[in-house]
Design an enzyme around this catalytic site. Structure first.
Site, short mmCIF file in Angstrom:
data_model
loop_
_atom_site.label_atom_id
_atom_site.label_comp_id
_atom_site.label_asym_id
_atom_site.label_seq_id
_atom_site.Cartn_x
_atom_site.Cartn_y
_atom_site.Cartn_z
N GLU A 1 102.76 31.06 58.62
CA GLU A 1 102.99 30.00 57.63
C GLU A 1 103.29 28.70 58.36
O GLU A 1 103.89 28.70 59.45
CB GLU A 1 104.17 30.38 56.72
CG GLU A 1 104.54 29.28 55.73
CD GLU A 1 105.49 29.70 54.62
OE1 GLU A 1 105.99 30.85 54.66
OE2 GLU A 1 105.73 28.87 53.72
N ASN B 1 105.74 29.70 50.76
CA ASN B 1 106.14 28.58 49.91
C ASN B 1 105.35 27.32 50.24
O ASN B 1 105.10 26.48 49.38
CB ASN B 1 107.64 28.31 50.08
CG ASN B 1 108.49 29.50 49.65
OD1 ASN B 1 108.04 30.36 48.90
ND2 ASN B 1 109.72 29.56 50.12
N ASN C 1 101.55 31.90 45.59
CA ASN C 1 102.66 32.57 46.29
C ASN C 1 103.94 32.47 45.48
O ASN C 1 104.33 31.36 45.08
CB ASN C 1 102.89 31.91 47.66
CG ASN C 1 104.09 32.50 48.38
OD1 ASN C 1 104.04 33.62 48.86
ND2 ASN C 1 105.19 31.76 48.44
N GLU C 2 104.57 33.60 45.22
CA GLU C 2 105.91 33.65 44.60
C GLU C 2 106.06 32.62 43.48
O GLU C 2 107.05 31.87 43.43
CB GLU C 2 107.00 33.47 45.66
CG GLU C 2 107.04 34.60 46.66
CD GLU C 2 108.25 34.59 47.60
OE1 GLU C 2 109.02 33.60 47.61
OE2 GLU C 2 108.41 35.59 48.33
N TYR D 1 112.69 41.60 51.64
CA TYR D 1 113.45 41.29 52.86
C TYR D 1 114.81 41.97 52.76
O TYR D 1 115.38 42.05 51.67
CB TYR D 1 113.66 39.78 52.99
CG TYR D 1 112.38 39.00 53.24
CD1 TYR D 1 111.78 38.98 54.49
CD2 TYR D 1 111.77 38.28 52.21
CE1 TYR D 1 110.62 38.27 54.73
CE2 TYR D 1 110.60 37.55 52.44
CZ TYR D 1 110.03 37.56 53.70
OH TYR D 1 108.88 36.84 53.94
N GLU E 1 104.70 40.34 52.22
CA GLU E 1 105.82 39.84 53.03
C GLU E 1 106.88 40.93 53.07
O GLU E 1 107.34 41.37 52.01
CB GLU E 1 106.44 38.57 52.42
CG GLU E 1 105.56 37.34 52.53
CD GLU E 1 106.25 36.08 52.01
OE1 GLU E 1 107.47 35.94 52.14
OE2 GLU E 1 105.51 35.23 51.46
N GLN F 1 107.45 36.93 59.77
CA GLN F 1 106.18 36.29 60.06
C GLN F 1 105.83 36.65 61.50
O GLN F 1 106.49 37.51 62.07
CB GLN F 1 106.31 34.80 59.85
CG GLN F 1 106.68 34.46 58.40
CD GLN F 1 106.56 32.98 58.04
OE1 GLN F 1 106.20 32.14 58.84
NE2 GLN F 1 106.89 32.66 56.78
O1 AHR Z 1 108.56 34.13 54.80
C1 AHR Z 1 109.42 33.09 54.42
C2 AHR Z 1 109.30 32.76 52.95
O2 AHR Z 1 109.79 33.84 52.19
C3 AHR Z 1 107.93 32.53 52.39
O3 AHR Z 1 107.49 31.22 52.56
C4 AHR Z 1 108.10 32.82 50.93
O4 AHR Z 1 106.93 33.29 50.34
C5 AHR Z 1 109.23 33.83 50.89
O5 AHR Z 1 110.19 33.48 49.98
#
Ligand code: AHR
Length: 500
Positions: free
Chosen positions: A27, A72, A170-171, A242, A289, A346
């Site tokens: 990203e 994002n 995305n999101e 996460y 992710e 990432q």
């Molecule tokens: O990976 C970091 C961020 O986490 C990404 O930009 C977003 O999609 C997620 O919230």
């Protein structure tokens, strides 16, 4: 000493392991692109500014797919800024950074070709819509003879990029997203964008945004509402997860329990919509992710806004994090029947297995190793593994098996790979693995990632502090593999057929 007993049988398969499970994510965030994969003037950079040391590590990691350019970031991105000779400098609202656009689509395609991986591009459905997405796919995939495809040729790419895998935004459910939408707004937009993109190139595969997190208070109603609009026109629903150490360490080490439950809930939601629509199609998932991310630390940081390539979210990982990552990989393999694509988020510097210093070295964080093992050895079918293990107490999940494992079997080579974690903080656990049909196998690879200091990390000055070592004492006899797992450890064992 309490022992763990595991059983696998090549006849009991979960599903085929899609090589795209071993994807990554680049990203425009912090120093993932700039000073990460791209740093003109660096001693290791090639004539395009791509860092060869990072390319080597990306290849060694074994990544198969790379999602780009966000995240994002994509929700405010104008892809045209990153192609051609004029590259405007813009504000990136997602990360409150300055984006020079020196690196864009062509640079990414050149980089990914050198990695030997497949691109997964995201279109902006935050501030943009159907037309810009259709333009981007025409630019990328249409052979020539139109203004957009001819511009690509003029910009140096005579052949179409042939990008197959696309994320529809995305999101988009997240309040942090520039251009956040309700599920029905997004669902309609995603469906119409999918229609237009497929009109340009019918061979593509599309991912619709599911909820950005299991913690979101609109999960799983968002997912069901989005699928109501998009079920027939997309191939995958996305999920992101996460984890971080919040309270007791045992709960963190066991957090794959949470990931497993989340995946199960997303599958149930997809199947609910399938049933409601009486559809013959089964929706697959894109876990695009996932990782350990110390988000609480990130929220507490003081940050200067509007810098170029700022040091953002550069989490430093220890052995504990590597074992957690290993347990998430095991969970991924357990869901190989429904997850087709997954992106470890990432790749470089930002919550990443690879770290770099500007003008300096690149090195592997401990989380690099379990990923590299699974990407290298998990081939063919993911096998069911029955596990009987001593339990460990966790505040978040109650008693959890200390040992967990996944296994794969490649029909073509006969190779069986077994991946194991011991999440117990103190106990070395002996394991007996019964392998049905284990004729003529030998242990061809056995490595262990462990350290007496479970908080040990690698750094620019000490890049080899945490590395896997050779496993000792594994015995394979009469279809039973016996070995010991040290506390807080990741183990990979590969069994190869003796062929004459
Ligand atoms: O990976 C970091 C961020 O986490 C990404 O930009 C977003 O999609 C997620 O919230």
């Amino acid at each position: 000493m309490a022992q763990a007993s595991l059983t696998v049988d090549p006849d009991f398969s979960i599903g085929r392991i899609d090589p795209r499970l071993f994807g990554s994510f680049v990203e425009h965030l912090g120093r993932c692109v700039y000073e990460g994969i791209y740093e003109p003037g660096h001693p290791a950079a090639d004539e395009h500014g791509l860092r060869r040391d990072v390319l080597d590590l990306a290849r060694e990691l074994g990544i198969t797919v790379v999602r780009y350019p966000g995240g994002n970031f994509v929700s405010g991105y104008r892809w045209e800024d990153g192609v051609g000779p004029d590259r405007p400098t813009r504000l990136d609202l997602a990360w409150r950074s300055v984006e020079t656009n020196a690196f864009g689509l062509h640079e990414f395609m050149g980089w990914i070709e050198q990695v030997g991986a497949q691109p997964m591009l995201a279109v902006n459905l935050g501030t943009r819509g159907v037309q810009e997405a259709a333009d981007l796919i025409e630019y990328c995939n249409f052979p020539g003879g139109t203004e957009l495809s001819d511009t690509r040729i003029k910009n140096g790419a005579a052949d179409p990029f042939g990008v197959r895998l696309w994320c529809l935004g995305n999101e988009v459910d997240g309040p942090w997203q520039v251009g956040q939408k309700s599920a029905s707004e997004y669902g309609r937009l995603a469906a119409e964008t999918a229609k237009a993109m497929r009109l340009v190139d019918p061979s593509i595969e599309l991912v619709a945004c599911g909820s950005s997190s299991r913690k979101s208070n609109t999960f799983a109603s968002w997912d069901a509402a989005v699928l109501e609009e998009t079920y027939d026109v997309v191939d995958y629903l996305s999920l992101h997860c996460y984890f971080e150490e919040r309270s007791d360490l045992a709960s963190f080490l066991a957090s794959a329990v949470d990931m497993d439950a989340f995946i199960g809930e997303v599958i149930a939601t997809c199947d609910f919509v399938k049933g409601r629509r009486r559809s013959a199609k089964t929706m697959k998932l894109s876990l695009d992710e996932w990782n350990v991310w110390y988000e609480e630390r990130y929220r507490a940081e003081r940050r200067e806004a509007w810098q170029r390539a700022p040091h953002l979210i550069e989490d430093e990982y220890s052995l504990v994090d590597a074992v957690a990552v290993g347990s998430y990989l095991i969970t991924l393999l357990h869901h190989a029947d429904r997850i087709s694509v997954a992106c470890h988020a990432q790749l470089v510097n930002v919550i990443a297995p690879i770290r770099t210093e500007a003008g300096g070295p690149a090195w592997r964080q401990p989380i690099f190793y379990p990923f590299a093992d699974v990407a290298r050895f998990a081939k063919g079918q993911s096998l069911q593994v029955s596990v009987r293990s001593p339990l460990m107490d966790t505040v978040a999940y109650g008693p959890v098996p200390a040992v967990n494992a996944a296994a794969s079997h490649d029909h073509e080579t006969g190779q069986v790979a077994v991946f194991l974690v011991n999440r117990d903080l103190q106990a070395t656990i002996p394991v007996e693995l019964t392998l049905a049909q284990a004729r003529n196998l030998r242990v061809s690879h056995h490595t262990v990632l462990h350290d007496d200091d479970i908080r040990a990390q690698n750094s620019a000055r000490d890049p080899q502090r945490v590395t896997p070592g050779p496993g000792r004492g594994a015995v394979l006899e009469d279809g039973r593999l016996r070995l010991e797992l040290p506390p807080v450890s990741w183990t990979t064992v590969v069994l190869t057929e003796n062929r004459r």
